[in-house]
Design a protein around this motif. Structure first.
Motif, PDB file in Angstrom:
ATOM      1  N   UNK A   1      -8.985 -18.842 -25.683  1.00 15.98           N
ATOM      2  CA  UNK A   1     -10.267 -19.128 -26.488  1.00 15.98           C
ATOM      3  C   UNK A   1     -11.032 -17.821 -26.135  1.00 15.98           C
TER       4      UNK A   1
ATOM      5  N   UNK B   1     -10.052 -14.758 -23.816  1.00 19.38           N
ATOM      6  CA  UNK B   1      -9.889 -15.737 -22.725  1.00 19.38           C
ATOM      7  C   UNK B   1      -8.508 -15.924 -22.721  1.00 19.38           C
TER       8      UNK B   1
ATOM      9  N   UNK C   1      -8.456 -21.853 -14.032  1.00 23.12           N
ATOM     10  CA  UNK C   1      -9.786 -21.269 -15.088  1.00 23.12           C
ATOM     11  C   UNK C   1      -9.449 -22.139 -16.173  1.00 23.12           C
ATOM     12  N   UNK C   2     -10.467 -22.339 -17.086  1.00 24.11           N
ATOM     13  CA  UNK C   2     -10.993 -23.149 -18.170  1.00 24.11           C
ATOM     14  C   UNK C   2      -9.677 -23.191 -19.298  1.00 24.11           C
TER      15      UNK C   2
ATOM     16  N   UNK D   1      -9.112 -24.791 -22.038  1.00 26.41           N
ATOM     17  CA  UNK D   1      -9.614 -24.596 -23.582  1.00 26.41           C
ATOM     18  C   UNK D   1      -8.660 -25.858 -24.320  1.00 26.41           C
ATOM     19  N   UNK D   2      -7.996 -25.843 -25.412  1.00 24.97           N
ATOM     20  CA  UNK D   2      -7.531 -26.692 -25.720  1.00 24.97           C
ATOM     21  C   UNK D   2      -5.585 -26.577 -24.719  1.00 24.97           C
TER      22      UNK D   2
ATOM     23  N   UNK E   1      -8.109 -14.193 -16.322  1.00 19.54           N
ATOM     24  CA  UNK E   1      -8.926 -13.531 -14.322  1.00 19.54           C
ATOM     25  C   UNK E   1      -8.294 -14.499 -13.447  1.00 19.54           C
ATOM     26  N   UNK E   2      -8.087 -14.527 -12.489  1.00 20.39           N
ATOM     27  CA  UNK E   2      -8.786 -13.994 -11.664  1.00 20.39           C
ATOM     28  C   UNK E   2      -8.160 -12.159 -11.578  1.00 20.39           C
TER      29      UNK E   2
END
Lengths: 287, 306
Positions: free
Chosen positions: B29, B32, B180-181, B183-184, B236-237
């Protein structure tokens, strides 16, 4: 008050951040979306001051109560998500809204009409798109579901083109309704639609602060030290009522300004403002 | 269900799972964890007429539009936020009528994917009513709830032909670990017919299991190890977002469609036979090392945004 940086003035951006923050209630769940540095800072400012129990959900990362290292120009960044207490995911945040547990959302538009309808989808019509805008993300759903909505725009002022024609931000009619305000384009009242949320209750612009009257119509509530009702009217594509007790909006104090400057050392929020507006400053009372 | 023991393949073979005209869900997203190396390979293989579905995106969709492989966009946002603003190639394609605009909204998309995941023909939502998305999507229907009498919107199941994701780790069986996120990505993986994934690193199942399985192997069709496969978006990271490269990208797009082709697509997509060649083109290991420096301290990190 300790004013080690000898702050005498605040900027327009800081004033807008403060005014957006004032719309945020303590103890609610609020979400700042993405592409919205003024709102991102306002949520952190509110939580730091009058709304310590705010459940602050960061846009894009869905981190809860993060303490960003610094504001970044893109929202889905680890810097924005630093120290998050826990994380939601995309479906959980929108489920919370759909079930009536999102207290406030923040929405903007390239076109904003008198009822608080917003367009961030396109100019033109189905047959011909004259300007494709980025799109509203989850704004359409959240304009329906969030209990309350704060509208903001840093581009209320419109500069006439060479022919003297203005392309208003606050328009008579949205080419496309991405997010719903208080009446649909067919004139149907929001209250007669089976929507969860109450709709927008305030709008903060680069020229002043509005609320909505009993009809759901934008109503000017406060101007800034360098704006007036006439200036606001000149830059608005429709007539609007002015509240009986019109005021000049309060400015943030030195501690709040320092908080904003520390959180946004790269002044990312100024990118929402036009070049002239970035230079607008206001003398602080007693400074 | 994808049960083969070893799903590893080369990037070129991974992308051959995508066909002309497919409905494609792209993971990540904004800036990212976009599967950028996979998208560059998709462009090199000239797989066209794609329908793109997703939530909030940026350079991934813009790149595909700039390369002329998109027919329909049903994304909810395509742009570069306060960083650079509107997505130029995307705008140009939409305004020229080359890309049909079928914008969607995040929760509508979520519910459509959930319908597919649950094997249902539709899901109801309360929102969207009163907005122009009802006209833009005539396939959305209104019904009166038989339990409460409320008027609801029914949105049909969405089953993308293929989801293209970039993850941090996979094992050879195809179990994925995302940090991490997400998203979808998880919804896309569960709803799509095929799931193809580039990963930073393929590791043993024992090590992956300790990190945690984000997406179980049987959803995953094939995987390819492509280090730095999200560049210029972040992963990330391991590495931060390459703002400098994205600024260059944006300048070339802003110049003109032809300028974008000559100054961006040619040097960074068409002339690179694989991702190693791309990494050389963007400045090699030295460039990547600077993106990995984000964790060295606040100053190093902020420098990446200057």
């Amino acid at each position: 008050m300790n004013n080690k940086n000898n702050i005498q003035t605040c900027t327009l951006g800081e004033l807008m951040i403060y005014q957006i923050a004032l719309s945020i209630e303590d103890g609610i769940l609020a979400f700042h979306g993405f592409g919205s540095p003024l709102v991102q800072l306002a949520l952190h400012l509110a939580k730091h001051t009058h709304a310590p129990r705010l459940i602050l959900v960061a846009g894009a990362t869905y981190g809860v109560n993060p303490t960003p290292a610094f504001l970044t120009p893109t929202s889905n960044d680890f810097a924005m998500n630093r120290g998050a207490e826990c994380h939601l995911n995309i479906e959980e945040l929108f489920d919370l809204a759909a079930s009536g547990r999102l207290g406030r959302m923040f929405l903007s538009g390239l076109q904003i009409d008198r009822w608080g309808n917003l367009n961030v989808t396109r100019l033109g019509n189905d047959a011909r798109v004259t300007l494709k805008l980025p799109g509203g993300g989850g704004g359409c759903n959240l304009s329906c579901d969030a209990a309350h909505v704060t509208i903001w725009t840093a581009a209320h002022r419109v500069v006439p083109n060479d022919q003297g024609r203005r392309r208003y931000r606050l328009v008579e009619h949205c080419d496309f309704v991405t997010s719903i305000g208080h009446r649909t384009s067919e004139g149907i009242h929001r209250s007669s639609l089976p929507l969860r949320g109450q709709g927008p209750d305030c709008m903060i612009t680069d020229l002043g602060v509005f609320d909505f009257n009993g009809d759901g119509h934008l109503q000017l509530k406060a101007v800034y030290p360098d704006t007036s009702v006439e200036l606001v009217a000149e830059n608005t594509g429709f007539d609007f009522p002015v509240t009986e007790n019109l005021t000049t909006a309060d400015l943030p104090d030195v501690a709040l300004i320092e908080f904003i400057r520390n959180l946004d050392p790269m002044k990312i929020h100024q990118r929402e403002l036009g070049p002239t507006d970035r230079e607008r400053t206001f003398q602080l009372n007693g400074a | 269900m994808y049960t083969q023991a070893d799903k590893r393949c080369a990037l070129g073979d991974l992308i051959s799972h995508v066909q002309r005209g497919d409905c494609v869900a792209i993971g990540g997203g904004l800036s990212w964890r976009e599967p950028m190396a996979a998208l560059r390979e998709l462009i090199r293989q000239n797989i066209k007429a794609l329908k793109l579905v997703g939530s909030a995106h940026g350079i991934d969709i813009d790149l595909l539009c700039g390369a002329g492989v998109v027919a329909v966009s049903a994304e909810s946002y395509v742009g570069f936020e306060q960083d650079f603003g509107m997505a130029i190639n995307y705008r140009r394609a939409c305004e020229a009528g080359v890309v049909k605009v079928e914008d969607n909204c995040c929760y509508t998309l979520v519910q459509q994917l959930r319908a597919a995941i649950s094997g249902l023909p539709f899901m109801p939502i309360r929102s969207v009513q009163g907005t122009d998305f009802m006209q833009l999507h005539p396939e959305f229907k209104i019904m009166v709830c038989p339990f409460t009498g409320e008027q609801l919107v029914l949105v049909p199941a969405l089953k993308p032909d293929v989801a293209i994701l970039h993850a941090h780790y996979a094992d050879q069986h195809g179990n994925l670990h995302i940090e991490g996120p997400p998203v979808a990505d998880i919804l896309f993986a569960k709803a799509s017919e095929k799931v193809i994934v580039t990963v930073e690193e393929i590791i043993s199942h024992e090590v992956l299991a300790k990190k945690g399985v984000t997406i179980p192997y049987f959803y995953v069709t094939a995987i390819s190890e492509v280090p730095y496969g999200a560049h210029p978006t972040s992963c990330y990271p391991r590495y931060a977002y390459d703002r400098e490269h994205t600024a260059y990208y944006y300048q070339t797009a802003k110049h003109s469609a032809n300028g974008f082709r000559e100054d961006y697509l040619n040097p960074f997509v068409y002339d690179c036979k694989d991702n190693d060649a791309y990494i050389e083109a963007i400045g090699g290991k030295a460039r990547l090392a600077s993106l990995e420096q984000w964790s060295a301290g606040m100053e190093q990190w902020m420098k990446l945004y200057e």
